[in-house]
Design an enzyme around this catalytic site. Sequence first.
Site, PDB file in Angstrom:
ATOM      1  N   SER A 135      -1.642 -10.129 -12.431  1.00  0.00           N
ATOM      2  CA  SER A 135      -0.587 -11.312 -11.922  1.00  0.00           C
ATOM      3  C   SER A 135       0.409 -10.804 -10.835  1.00  0.00           C
ATOM      4  O   SER A 135       0.469  -9.588 -10.762  1.00  0.00           O
ATOM      5  CB  SER A 135       0.307 -11.500 -13.164  1.00  0.00           C
ATOM      6  OG  SER A 135      -0.536 -12.023 -14.368  1.00  0.00           O
TER       7      SER A 135
HETATM    8  N1  SAH Z   1      -1.688  -9.719 -18.072  1.00  0.00           N
HETATM    9  C1  SAH Z   1      -2.619  -9.244 -17.021  1.00  0.00           C
HETATM   10  C2  SAH Z   1      -2.954 -10.417 -16.361  1.00  0.00           C
HETATM   11  C3  SAH Z   1      -4.669 -10.583 -16.360  1.00  0.00           C
HETATM   12  S1  SAH Z   1      -5.355 -12.388 -15.955  1.00  0.00           S
HETATM   13  C4  SAH Z   1      -2.102  -8.309 -15.892  1.00  0.00           C
HETATM   14  O1  SAH Z   1      -1.086  -8.058 -15.993  1.00  0.00           O
HETATM   15  O2  SAH Z   1      -3.024  -7.889 -15.196  1.00  0.00           O
HETATM   16  C5  SAH Z   1      -5.561 -13.039 -17.748  1.00  0.00           C
HETATM   17  C6  SAH Z   1      -6.357 -12.160 -18.637  1.00  0.00           C
HETATM   18  O3  SAH Z   1      -6.498 -13.173 -19.770  1.00  0.00           O
HETATM   19  C7  SAH Z   1      -7.789 -11.888 -18.198  1.00  0.00           C
HETATM   20  O4  SAH Z   1      -8.152 -10.781 -18.217  1.00  0.00           O
HETATM   21  C8  SAH Z   1      -8.973 -12.798 -19.120  1.00  0.00           C
HETATM   22  O5  SAH Z   1      -9.996 -11.998 -19.444  1.00  0.00           O
HETATM   23  C9  SAH Z   1      -7.922 -12.854 -20.232  1.00  0.00           C
HETATM   24  N2  SAH Z   1      -8.211 -13.961 -21.218  1.00  0.00           N
HETATM   25  C10 SAH Z   1      -8.469 -15.020 -21.020  1.00  0.00           C
HETATM   26  N3  SAH Z   1      -8.780 -15.939 -21.903  1.00  0.00           N
HETATM   27  C11 SAH Z   1      -8.554 -15.029 -23.080  1.00  0.00           C
HETATM   28  C12 SAH Z   1      -8.556 -15.229 -24.529  1.00  0.00           C
HETATM   29  N4  SAH Z   1      -9.055 -16.338 -25.071  1.00  0.00           N
HETATM   30  N5  SAH Z   1      -7.867 -14.261 -25.277  1.00  0.00           N
HETATM   31  C13 SAH Z   1      -7.743 -13.023 -24.853  1.00  0.00           C
HETATM   32  N6  SAH Z   1      -7.688 -12.800 -23.387  1.00  0.00           N
HETATM   33  C14 SAH Z   1      -8.152 -13.865 -22.662  1.00  0.00           C
END
Ligand code: SAH
Length: 215
Positions: free
Chosen positions: A65
Amino acid sequence: MRKDTPKHQGLRNQLVSILKEKGIENEAVLEAVGKVPRHLYVDSSFEQFAYKDQAFPIRANQTISQPYTVAFQSDLLGVGEGDKVLEIGTGSGYQAAVLCEMGVKVYSIERQKELFDHTRELLQQLGYRPTLKFGDGYKGMPTYAPFDAIVVTAAAPNVPNALLAQLKVGGRLVIPVGEVGEVQRMYCITRKDEKSFSRAVHGDFRFVPMLSDKE
Ligand code: SAH
């Protein structure tokens, strides 16, 4: 392991100034962003851009993010030292690390195995000790509930009831809600008592989708 140098610290201080200019006032959040070496959470080919206020691709087709978004969500959670926070979407681990630096007890779920394995190892090497789970964030982590706050870092088509049920009274769920590929609205939902919730809406953001059971 790549290094964290005084040059990186200088770039982090500049990032903190940018976030202040964009309206982030929460000192605990700004201090945490000033401490977490974001360049270690992205692939080495993106390292030179790590302290720009931008999102980047990470493994498994996901993104880290934007720092402004991380700071904005961390602030909305309304938490501090010792509070329990559940994160949905561990991804790169950057948001989890920022919360750890704020003294929060972090629980985080990731559904992509490749990312889960990589990030678990990275966070451990960097000295953070969140409780990590490989699985579906729609279900939350009932074993460790209730939480002081829950932060969803992927675009959700709706507000999952399981997450509302795992909030303490007075606790907040911060979640970007909307269709995939479009902008999402940042909802901040507060549990007023056992049965009722109030909702505030905070502007538009863009996230990768929150997916259910892994295909
Ligand atoms: N908080 C992260 C943002 C990652 S993007 C950071 O600081 O980098 C969002 C993430 O959510 C991705 O890695 C994706 O694989 C995950 N995601 C999507 N759907 C999900 C679900 N149902 N349960 C857990 N994780 C999920």
